[in-house]
Design a protein around this motif. Structure first.
Motif, PDB file in Angstrom:
ATOM      1  N   MET B 190     -49.272 -43.283 -35.330  1.00  0.00           N
ATOM      2  CA  MET B 190     -48.661 -44.524 -34.857  1.00  0.00           C
ATOM      3  C   MET B 190     -47.206 -44.269 -34.482  1.00  0.00           C
ATOM      4  N   PRO B 191     -46.747 -44.882 -33.396  1.00  0.00           N
ATOM      5  CA  PRO B 191     -45.341 -44.744 -33.037  1.00  0.00           C
ATOM      6  C   PRO B 191     -44.448 -45.285 -34.150  1.00  0.00           C
ATOM      7  N   LEU B 192     -43.231 -44.787 -34.230  1.00  0.00           N
ATOM      8  CA  LEU B 192     -42.343 -45.169 -35.323  1.00  0.00           C
ATOM      9  C   LEU B 192     -42.009 -46.659 -35.286  1.00  0.00           C
ATOM     10  N   SER B 197     -42.154 -51.629 -38.115  1.00  0.00           N
ATOM     11  CA  SER B 197     -42.498 -53.052 -38.097  1.00  0.00           C
ATOM     12  C   SER B 197     -43.524 -53.352 -39.179  1.00  0.00           C
ATOM     13  N   PHE B 198     -44.431 -52.427 -39.371  1.00  0.00           N
ATOM     14  CA  PHE B 198     -45.444 -52.585 -40.413  1.00  0.00           C
ATOM     15  C   PHE B 198     -44.788 -52.679 -41.790  1.00  0.00           C
ATOM     16  N   ILE B 199     -43.881 -51.740 -42.057  1.00  0.00           N
ATOM     17  CA  ILE B 199     -43.221 -51.741 -43.368  1.00  0.00           C
ATOM     18  C   ILE B 199     -42.326 -52.970 -43.512  1.00  0.00           C
ATOM     19  N   MET B 281     -39.834 -39.221 -41.314  1.00  0.00           N
ATOM     20  CA  MET B 281     -39.370 -40.536 -40.892  1.00  0.00           C
ATOM     21  C   MET B 281     -40.223 -41.637 -41.521  1.00  0.00           C
ATOM     22  N   VAL B 282     -41.538 -41.426 -41.489  1.00  0.00           N
ATOM     23  CA  VAL B 282     -42.447 -42.402 -42.085  1.00  0.00           C
ATOM     24  C   VAL B 282     -42.177 -42.528 -43.576  1.00  0.00           C
ATOM     25  N   PHE B 283     -42.070 -41.367 -44.211  1.00  0.00           N
ATOM     26  CA  PHE B 283     -41.826 -41.340 -45.648  1.00  0.00           C
ATOM     27  C   PHE B 283     -40.505 -42.041 -45.981  1.00  0.00           C
ATOM     28  N   ALA B 284     -39.462 -41.744 -45.205  1.00  0.00           N
ATOM     29  CA  ALA B 284     -38.154 -42.354 -45.462  1.00  0.00           C
ATOM     30  C   ALA B 284     -38.223 -43.872 -45.308  1.00  0.00           C
TER      31      ALA B 284
END
Lengths: 206, 618, 109
Positions: B190-192, B197-199, B281-284
């Motif tokens: 998924m794009p960042l 937005s999800f988070i 980036m996702v993790f952060a």
């Protein structure tokens, strides 16, 4: 094509999640319940912070009667079981039995609500414990009243679903609706478990 | 139902179209118009504040009016400008980025917008009925409880209504991301922007209920004689602070995470490199969200929670600098060695990185509880949060708007004017807020109506006001650009930036069903993969078939209108109770109508689809 | 959805599901009985005025277990397809615990 979801009969396993719309409703409603958890936690936290702030008004030990609360608890727990029965019959595609068990659930819920109204009336008139008496009274009525409001909303919801679908039976369009209404009903019971423990029992223990 | 019917439409039918739309792309435009309107209102309030503070002992605004303007500036900018503008971006591109034809709950999506809209209007009606809220955007009790008039009632009820809308929007995006992704679009592809937005939606789900409760308690205290915050009756004003900041701190991350997402899209697109450290980036992002829930009390260091609580919250707050730092370095490493194109979204991104870093560093300074006793409630804090909110969120919103403008409208904003906008706004921003750090250190308290002569505060305040005018002029340039571009109406291709993600693989603006055939996603940056390894077109995952679409509906508008009307009844009581009756009847009647009436949508048939283009960006 | 062709297989499947549902229903009833028992214990402890130091943790644990019963059995969180609901419910519980902890410990006056 689109009308297929309105055909009754021949439902798959887990009909509430057989369509994309059903899966979305199912998922979204669970998430909503996650948010409701925080909503009630905020009310519980407020209540716990203020539960001894009775400002010369009645304190919790003075007014709470455990007998009534126990009956209310049994009523609501039982209504939770009856709504499980309703979902059991929904999954077996037995519409009549589902309606019957939902009807029993509604009756139990109404009894609960009636007792809660009696309880509030009793506090206000028997103990002069009104909404504005103290910080404790405001917190008590707000927390328990929010739960009561949820019960009332749930009853209206279930009844309107029962009436709307009375003549057409189960299909892929309405099974998700019944299912999430029953999830809501269980959640009301979850909240009540904490209310009778934290408000009434701890209120007596001190 | 037919797609050929929308040729020349009158104003009435356009209005009806937007009042009843459940199309996420049109709801995005509604959010954009609503958000921009309130952004201008909030900006006007900011200008009034700066004009009042241009010289010492100024009498431009009365003290009471200054309090109202200041309160409404903060409230408007956070709740009615920044959030809806981010929702505009999310609605416009999030479903496209994951290859979805729609959001999970089109009806609820529309309901979310109308609730926000009516909440915002409700709040601003207070200007005309005897005074706006005047207790600060944080509305601390007991000031907010004892504030005279109905201003704070408007605050509590208006935010309550728009808050319901935000919660619904959040749940909608969560389920959209989980259930509606195209084949091959795994979570780690998924794009960042979708990820952030999800988070952010997760944060909305768990933060907004605390605000809901806080606002209810405030309403009950003010209107129904409850005693939550009244110490005479055993109440406790600190409860408000906790509830407000349990919501309020995650709210900051709700705002900044999607902005991070925008930059994580813009930077790879214009550095012509894939994002450095995608998984970190996702993790952060997840880590920031997690820690973001455990730091709210750093707003309350001076309340007197005790050294242990203060230390815990100080350490947790500083810890957030770590994932944020990971992000900063990832952006820098993405830039490193890239073929950088200085487009205007890229310039916004490059301006953002140092600005936000400054805001982050003052954040760590504020996080050390002992030092915070000096900074607390001074202009240092004002400077800090404007560096993160304007330097992060606002720059992100404008970068995103300019970047996705072609996708939303099919037109291209004038690049030259965009650069003018950036430089005016950026220079103006630093002029306005950089010196406010020092004003704070020199002892100027925030929220004060005026200041005295001869305290060495004159010059910096003057410069700060001059900077504000630069920002205002920059914003006007942007508005001019929008009007000019839309009047000219020159159409662009589906992929004007030569970008990497799925939304650029379809026409601009996209057809109402988005993807003619569900796309097959083969990796991160799917369009770029096809450009490098394929024929530049996304492969379909299904044969051409009928497409299921939701029906339009006026019900969301009616539900929201009902709550809007009911708000007045609850507030004014007495004979106005009738309004509460009418309002709630409208709301619950509409909900019942929605529940009872079957709404199964309709199908766009294969034959109609065949008559149109191939559904690609060409 | 409409499998008219394999009606024999369909009835088999139907029987299988019915049996499975009956099994599940037995678990639900057992759960219910335990919930009533837990409620009785909790009320009993308070009415019998057992020391507060003992009663308070016990009734809180009983409430927590009852809630898990509700979630996992009555609300079917033990079934497949409930990973995301579980994530969000536990996140909600996490935020809820923090909120209650703060309001009971550091609501300074």
């Amino acid at each position: 094509m689109a009308e297929d979801v309105l055909k009754s009969g021949n439902l798959p396993e887990n009909p509430e999640r057989a369509t994309l719309e059903g899966r979305n409703k199912f998922m979204g409603f669970w998430f909503f319940l996650g948010g409701e958890t925080v909503l009630f936690a905020s009310l519980f936290g407020t209540y716990l912070a203020l539960r001894n702030s009775n400002a010369e008004g009645p304190a919790s030990e003075d007014i709470f009667g455990l007998g009534l609360v126990f009956i209310m608890t049994v009523l609501l727990l039982t209504s939770s079981l009856t709504s499980v029965y309703a979902m059991y019959h929904m999954k077996n595609n037995d519409f009549k039995k589902m309606q019957l068990w939902l009807g029993i659930t509604v009756v139990l819920g109404l009894a609960f609500l009636g007792m809660e109204i009696y309880e509030f009336y009793h506090y206000v008139h028997g103990y002069e414990f009104g909404y504005t008496t103290s910080a404790f009274s405001s917190a008590f009525y707000t927390l328990v009243g929010f739960h009561g409001g949820h019960v009332a909303f749930g009853l209206l919801w279930i009844v309107s679903l029962m009436i709307r679908n009375a003549k057409r039976g189960l299909n892929l369009y309405n099974t998700p609706k019944f299912y999430i209404a029953s999830l809501y009903w269980h959640f009301i019971d979850v909240v009540w478990v904490f209310i009778f423990t934290v408000v009434y029992l701890l209120g007596k223990v001190g | 139902m037919s797609t050929t019917a929308n040729q020349k439409a009158g104003i009435g039918s356009v209005l009806w179209d937007y009042l009843t739309t459940v199309d996420h792309k049109k709801i995005a435009i509604l959010y954009l118009i609503g958000g921009m309107f309130f952004f201008l209102v909030g900006g006007l309030q900011a200008m009034l504040i700066r004009i009042q503070l241009v010289v010492p002992e100024n009498e431009f605004l009365s003290a009471q009016f200054y309090n109202e303007v200041l309160t409404m500036h903060g409230t408007t900018m956070i709740f009615l400008a920044a959030m809806p503008l981010l929702f505009a971006l999310m609605n416009a591109v999030l479903p496209l980025q994951i290859g979805a034809r729609d959001v999970a709950f089109p009806f609820v999506n529309a309901l979310g917008f109308w609730l926000f809209f009516f909440g915002g209007i409700f709040l601003n009606i207070s200007w005309f009925t005897g005074g706006a809220p005047d207790a600060g955007w944080t509305a601390y009790a007991p000031l907010s409880v004892f504030s005279e008039g109905h201003g704070v009632d408007y605050y509590a009820i208006g935010l309550q209504i728009s808050g319901f809308g935000t919660l619904m929007a959040g749940i909608n995006f969560l389920v959209t991301v989980i259930n509606m992704r195209a084949p091959g679009m795994t979570y780690m592809r998924m794009p960042l922007f979708t990820w952030t937005s999800f988070i952010a939606s997760v944060l909305i789900l768990f933060a907004f209920p605390a605000l809901t409760v806080g606002l209810f308690l405030l309403t009950f205290d003010r209107l129904f004689g409850a005693n939550f915050f009244n110490p005479d009756m055993g109440g406790n004003a600190i409860i408000w602070e906790h509830l407000f900041w349990i919501f309020g701190h995650p709210e900051v991350y709700i705002l900044i995470l999607p902005a991070f997402g925008v930059f994580s899209e813009v930077i790879p697109a214009f550095a012509k490199k894939r994002l450095f450290g995608y998984s970190s980036m996702v993790f952060a992002t997840i880590l920031i969200a997690f820690l973001g829930f455990m730091v709210w009390a750093h707003h309350m260091f001076t309340v007197g929670l005790g050294p242990i609580a203060n230390s815990i919250f100080a350490v947790a707050t500083m810890a957030i600098a770590v994932p944020t730092g990971i992000k900063i370095f990832n952006w820098l490493f993405t830039l490193w060695g890239g073929q950088i194109r200085m487009t205007s979204p890229m310039v916004f991104a490059l301006g953002f990185i140092p600005t936000f870093t400054v805001g982050g560093m003052t954040g760590v300074m504020l996080a050390s509880a002992a030092a915070d006793f000096q900074y607390h409630d001074s202009y240092f804090v004002v400077a800090h949060f404007h560096y993160v909110i304007v330097g992060g969120v606002v720059l992100g919103i404008f970068a995103g708007l300019i970047y996705w403008w072609p996708k939303m409208f099919g037109t291209f904003l004038n690049e030259k004017l965009n650069h003018w906008f950036f430089w005016l706004f950026f220079i103006g921003f630093h002029l306005t807020f950089f010196l406010q750090h020092f004003l704070g250190l020199m002892g100027m308290p925030r929220r004060y109506w005026t200041f005295l002569e001869g305290q060495n505060l004159d010059l910096f305040n003057l410069i700060s006001t001059i900077g504000a005018f630069f920002m205002a002029i920059g914003t006007l340039v942007f508005l001019f650009n929008v009007v000019k571009t839309q009047l000219k109406g020159e159409k662009v291709s589906g992929d004007p930036w030569d970008a990497r993600t799925l939304e650029w693989s379809i026409p601009s603006p996209p057809p109402f069903y988005n993807f003619k055939q569900e796309p097959l996603v083969r990796g991160l940056d799917p369009l770029w993969i096809e450009k490098m390894q394929g024929n530049g077109k996304i492969q379909p995952a299904e044969p051409l078939g009928d497409i299921h679409m939701p029906n339009r509906s006026l019900t969301p508008f009616m539900i929201s209108l009902g709550l809007f009307i009911a708000g007045f009844g609850i507030m004014y009581q007495g004979g106005m109770w009738v309004l509460a009756g009418i309002g709630f009847a409208t709301t619950f009647g509409s909900m019942l109508y929605r529940s009872l009436k079957d709404d199964i949508g309709y199908h766009v048939h294969k034959e109609e689809l065949e008559e149109e283009g191939d559904g690609s960006n060409g | 959805m409409a499998d008219h062709t394999n009606s024999v297989e369909n009835t088999d499947k139907h029987e299988f599901y019915k049996k499975k549902h009956r099994e599940q229903m037995k678990h639900q009833v057992v759960t219910f009985v335990m919930m009533i028992a837990f409620t009785l214990i909790a009320f009993g402890l308070v009415i019998a005025e057992v020391s507060a130091m003992f009663t308070i943790p016990i009734i809180l644990v009983l409430a927590a277990v009852q809630v898990l019963f509700q979630l996992y059995y009555f609300m079917h969180m033990n079934e497949e397809g409930h990973q995301w609901p579980a994530v969000m419910i536990y996140s909600g519980i996490f935020a809820a615990v923090l909120t209650i902890l703060a309001l009971t410990t550091i609501t300074w006056w």
